[in-house]
Design a protein around this motif. Sequence first.
Motif, PDB file in Angstrom:
ATOM      1  N   ILE A  77     -70.502 -51.658  56.646  1.00  0.00           N
ATOM      2  CA  ILE A  77     -71.079 -50.909  57.413  1.00  0.00           C
ATOM      3  C   ILE A  77     -72.210 -50.347  57.413  1.00  0.00           C
ATOM      4  CG2 ILE A  77     -70.377 -48.941  58.520  1.00  0.00           C
ATOM      5  CD1 ILE A  77     -67.300 -49.314  58.111  1.00  0.00           C
ATOM      6  N   GLU A  78     -72.866 -50.157  55.709  1.00  0.00           N
ATOM      7  CA  GLU A  78     -74.094 -49.933  55.681  1.00  0.00           C
ATOM      8  C   GLU A  78     -75.096 -50.674  56.188  1.00  0.00           C
ATOM      9  OE1 GLU A  78     -76.985 -49.863  53.576  1.00  0.00           O
ATOM     10  OE2 GLU A  78     -75.896 -50.676  52.717  1.00  0.00           O
ATOM     11  N   THR A  79     -74.540 -52.012  55.266  1.00  0.00           N
ATOM     12  CA  THR A  79     -75.270 -53.311  55.627  1.00  0.00           C
ATOM     13  C   THR A  79     -76.296 -53.834  57.139  1.00  0.00           C
ATOM     14  OG1 THR A  79     -74.529 -54.360  53.833  1.00  0.00           O
ATOM     15  CG2 THR A  79     -75.849 -55.802  55.064  1.00  0.00           C
ATOM     16  N   LEU A  80     -74.734 -54.054  57.881  1.00  0.00           N
ATOM     17  CA  LEU A  80     -75.154 -53.817  59.101  1.00  0.00           C
ATOM     18  C   LEU A  80     -75.449 -52.839  59.677  1.00  0.00           C
ATOM     19  CD1 LEU A  80     -71.304 -54.953  60.393  1.00  0.00           C
ATOM     20  CD2 LEU A  80     -73.788 -56.133  59.970  1.00  0.00           C
ATOM     21  N   GLU A  81     -75.763 -52.002  59.413  1.00  0.00           N
ATOM     22  CA  GLU A  81     -76.047 -50.210  59.986  1.00  0.00           C
ATOM     23  C   GLU A  81     -78.125 -51.075  59.844  1.00  0.00           C
ATOM     24  OE1 GLU A  81     -74.468 -46.984  58.797  1.00  0.00           O
ATOM     25  OE2 GLU A  81     -72.548 -46.871  60.437  1.00  0.00           O
ATOM     26  N   ARG A  82     -78.204 -50.859  58.603  1.00  0.00           N
ATOM     27  CA  ARG A  82     -79.596 -51.437  57.660  1.00  0.00           C
ATOM     28  C   ARG A  82     -80.115 -52.562  58.160  1.00  0.00           C
ATOM     29  NH1 ARG A  82     -80.699 -54.274  53.485  1.00  0.00           N
ATOM     30  NH2 ARG A  82     -78.457 -53.810  52.670  1.00  0.00           N
ATOM     31  N   LEU A  83     -79.604 -53.113  58.702  1.00  0.00           N
ATOM     32  CA  LEU A  83     -80.298 -54.658  59.600  1.00  0.00           C
ATOM     33  C   LEU A  83     -80.357 -54.547  61.177  1.00  0.00           C
ATOM     34  CD1 LEU A  83     -77.962 -57.649  58.244  1.00  0.00           C
ATOM     35  CD2 LEU A  83     -80.663 -56.961  57.575  1.00  0.00           C
ATOM     36  N   ASN A  84     -79.585 -53.270  61.354  1.00  0.00           N
ATOM     37  CA  ASN A  84     -79.740 -53.435  63.227  1.00  0.00           C
ATOM     38  C   ASN A  84     -80.644 -52.060  62.883  1.00  0.00           C
ATOM     39  OD1 ASN A  84     -77.895 -55.207  64.254  1.00  0.00           O
ATOM     40  ND2 ASN A  84     -76.572 -53.489  63.952  1.00  0.00           N
ATOM     41  N   LYS A  85     -81.027 -51.258  61.758  1.00  0.00           N
ATOM     42  CA  LYS A  85     -81.820 -50.098  62.133  1.00  0.00           C
ATOM     43  C   LYS A  85     -83.538 -51.273  61.858  1.00  0.00           C
ATOM     44  CE  LYS A  85     -83.450 -45.470  60.441  1.00  0.00           C
ATOM     45  NZ  LYS A  85     -82.949 -45.219  59.646  1.00  0.00           N
ATOM     46  N   ALA A  86     -83.305 -52.205  60.947  1.00  0.00           N
ATOM     47  CA  ALA A  86     -85.054 -52.445  60.700  1.00  0.00           C
ATOM     48  C   ALA A  86     -84.772 -52.628  61.419  1.00  0.00           C
ATOM     49  CB  ALA A  86     -84.355 -53.554  59.139  1.00  0.00           C
ATOM     50  N   SER A  87     -84.609 -53.719  62.486  1.00  0.00           N
ATOM     51  CA  SER A  87     -84.524 -54.478  64.166  1.00  0.00           C
ATOM     52  C   SER A  87     -85.924 -53.654  64.752  1.00  0.00           C
ATOM     53  CB  SER A  87     -83.623 -55.200  64.816  1.00  0.00           C
ATOM     54  OG  SER A  87     -82.965 -55.429  63.629  1.00  0.00           O
ATOM     55  N   LYS A  88     -85.805 -52.486  64.977  1.00  0.00           N
ATOM     56  CA  LYS A  88     -86.379 -51.470  66.006  1.00  0.00           C
ATOM     57  C   LYS A  88     -87.850 -52.023  65.652  1.00  0.00           C
ATOM     58  CE  LYS A  88     -87.111 -47.041  68.169  1.00  0.00           C
ATOM     59  NZ  LYS A  88     -86.668 -47.742  69.185  1.00  0.00           N
ATOM     60  N   ASN A  89     -88.487 -52.001  66.684  1.00  0.00           N
ATOM     61  CA  ASN A  89     -89.997 -52.477  67.018  1.00  0.00           C
ATOM     62  C   ASN A  89     -89.870 -53.913  66.887  1.00  0.00           C
ATOM     63  OD1 ASN A  89     -90.828 -49.757  68.853  1.00  0.00           O
ATOM     64  ND2 ASN A  89     -90.922 -49.622  66.395  1.00  0.00           N
ATOM     65  N   THR A  90     -89.286 -54.866  66.348  1.00  0.00           N
ATOM     66  CA  THR A  90     -89.699 -56.135  66.436  1.00  0.00           C
ATOM     67  C   THR A  90     -89.262 -57.014  67.320  1.00  0.00           C
ATOM     68  OG1 THR A  90     -86.967 -56.696  65.460  1.00  0.00           O
ATOM     69  CG2 THR A  90     -88.880 -55.834  63.971  1.00  0.00           C
ATOM     70  N   LEU A  91     -89.212 -58.339  67.051  1.00  0.00           N
ATOM     71  CA  LEU A  91     -88.858 -59.986  68.031  1.00  0.00           C
ATOM     72  C   LEU A  91     -87.732 -59.349  68.299  1.00  0.00           C
ATOM     73  CD1 LEU A  91     -89.869 -61.509  69.979  1.00  0.00           C
ATOM     74  CD2 LEU A  91     -89.487 -63.083  67.896  1.00  0.00           C
ATOM     75  N   GLY A  92     -86.822 -59.072  67.105  1.00  0.00           N
ATOM     76  CA  GLY A  92     -85.007 -59.339  67.668  1.00  0.00           C
ATOM     77  C   GLY A  92     -84.787 -57.909  68.078  1.00  0.00           C
ATOM     78  N   GLU A  93     -85.802 -56.739  68.744  1.00  0.00           N
ATOM     79  CA  GLU A  93     -85.315 -55.973  69.192  1.00  0.00           C
ATOM     80  C   GLU A  93     -85.659 -56.153  70.694  1.00  0.00           C
ATOM     81  OE1 GLU A  93     -85.919 -50.978  69.686  1.00  0.00           O
ATOM     82  OE2 GLU A  93     -87.711 -51.800  69.552  1.00  0.00           O
ATOM     83  N   THR A  94     -86.686 -56.996  70.749  1.00  0.00           N
ATOM     84  CA  THR A  94     -87.179 -57.308  71.597  1.00  0.00           C
ATOM     85  C   THR A  94     -86.025 -58.832  73.043  1.00  0.00           C
ATOM     86  OG1 THR A  94     -89.654 -57.312  71.581  1.00  0.00           O
ATOM     87  CG2 THR A  94     -88.806 -59.097  72.952  1.00  0.00           C
ATOM     88  N   LEU A  95     -85.529 -58.829  72.150  1.00  0.00           N
ATOM     89  CA  LEU A  95     -84.132 -60.211  72.312  1.00  0.00           C
ATOM     90  C   LEU A  95     -83.150 -59.630  71.959  1.00  0.00           C
ATOM     91  CD1 LEU A  95     -85.721 -63.150  70.992  1.00  0.00           C
ATOM     92  CD2 LEU A  95     -86.415 -62.533  72.907  1.00  0.00           C
ATOM     93  N   ASP A  96     -82.628 -58.263  71.920  1.00  0.00           N
ATOM     94  CA  ASP A  96     -81.374 -57.585  72.561  1.00  0.00           C
ATOM     95  C   ASP A  96     -80.446 -58.033  70.966  1.00  0.00           C
ATOM     96  OD1 ASP A  96     -82.318 -55.300  73.921  1.00  0.00           O
ATOM     97  OD2 ASP A  96     -82.226 -56.866  75.950  1.00  0.00           O
ATOM     98  N   ILE A  97     -81.091 -58.337  70.196  1.00  0.00           N
ATOM     99  CA  ILE A  97     -80.314 -59.386  68.122  1.00  0.00           C
ATOM    100  C   ILE A  97     -80.191 -57.679  67.879  1.00  0.00           C
ATOM    101  CG2 ILE A  97     -80.596 -60.709  67.099  1.00  0.00           C
ATOM    102  CD1 ILE A  97     -82.386 -62.067  67.398  1.00  0.00           C
ATOM    103  N   VAL A  98     -78.012 -58.149  68.128  1.00  0.00           N
ATOM    104  CA  VAL A  98     -77.680 -57.164  67.008  1.00  0.00           C
ATOM    105  C   VAL A  98     -77.209 -57.673  66.050  1.00  0.00           C
ATOM    106  CG1 VAL A  98     -75.306 -54.577  67.959  1.00  0.00           C
ATOM    107  CG2 VAL A  98     -77.517 -55.936  69.695  1.00  0.00           C
ATOM    108  N   TYR A  99     -76.816 -57.027  65.017  1.00  0.00           N
ATOM    109  CA  TYR A  99     -76.356 -58.071  63.591  1.00  0.00           C
ATOM    110  C   TYR A  99     -74.798 -57.082  64.143  1.00  0.00           C
ATOM    111  CZ  TYR A  99     -80.339 -59.121  62.531  1.00  0.00           C
ATOM    112  OH  TYR A  99     -81.572 -59.326  61.665  1.00  0.00           O
TER     113      TYR A  99
END
Length: 143
Positions: free
Chosen positions: A7-29
């Motif tokens: 849970i902690e790892t998924l939350e950290r990865l999803n939070k780190a996607s803010k303002n990145t290409l991952g967020e632009t493409l709506d990638i969710v771990y």
Amino acid sequence: MDEAKKIETLERLNKASKNTLGETLDIVYTDVSDNHLTATMPVTPKVHQPYGIMHGGASCVLAETLGSCLSLINLDLSKSVPVGTNINSNHLRAIREGIVTGTATFIRKGNTMHVSQIEIRDEKGNLINHTTMTNNIVPVGKV
């Protein structure tokens, strides 16, 4: 990996996607273990090429994001970091809409190199893309 760490790892990865290409493409771990990482990405017009199907570059972005992050979560980042050095992506089937799910797994998890394979599938389980990726593991300060 225990449930709390997952849970902690998924939350950290999803939070780190803010303002990145991952967020632009709506990638969710969505799932993680020591040897795999899974994420979803919606297939909408923003990831289409002119013919109305998912752009191969969008598949590559999802694959490289997963391969890089799989290495990242398996390293002590105070000592070393992953640096992508090769990606080979095969686009196997077109998709126009829906959700794709990518899963990265290790082929080799060495001390100086990680090689992963990433499979991207549609909602019916059809293989859309198969990618292999190599990350060199570089000591901090040598990048």
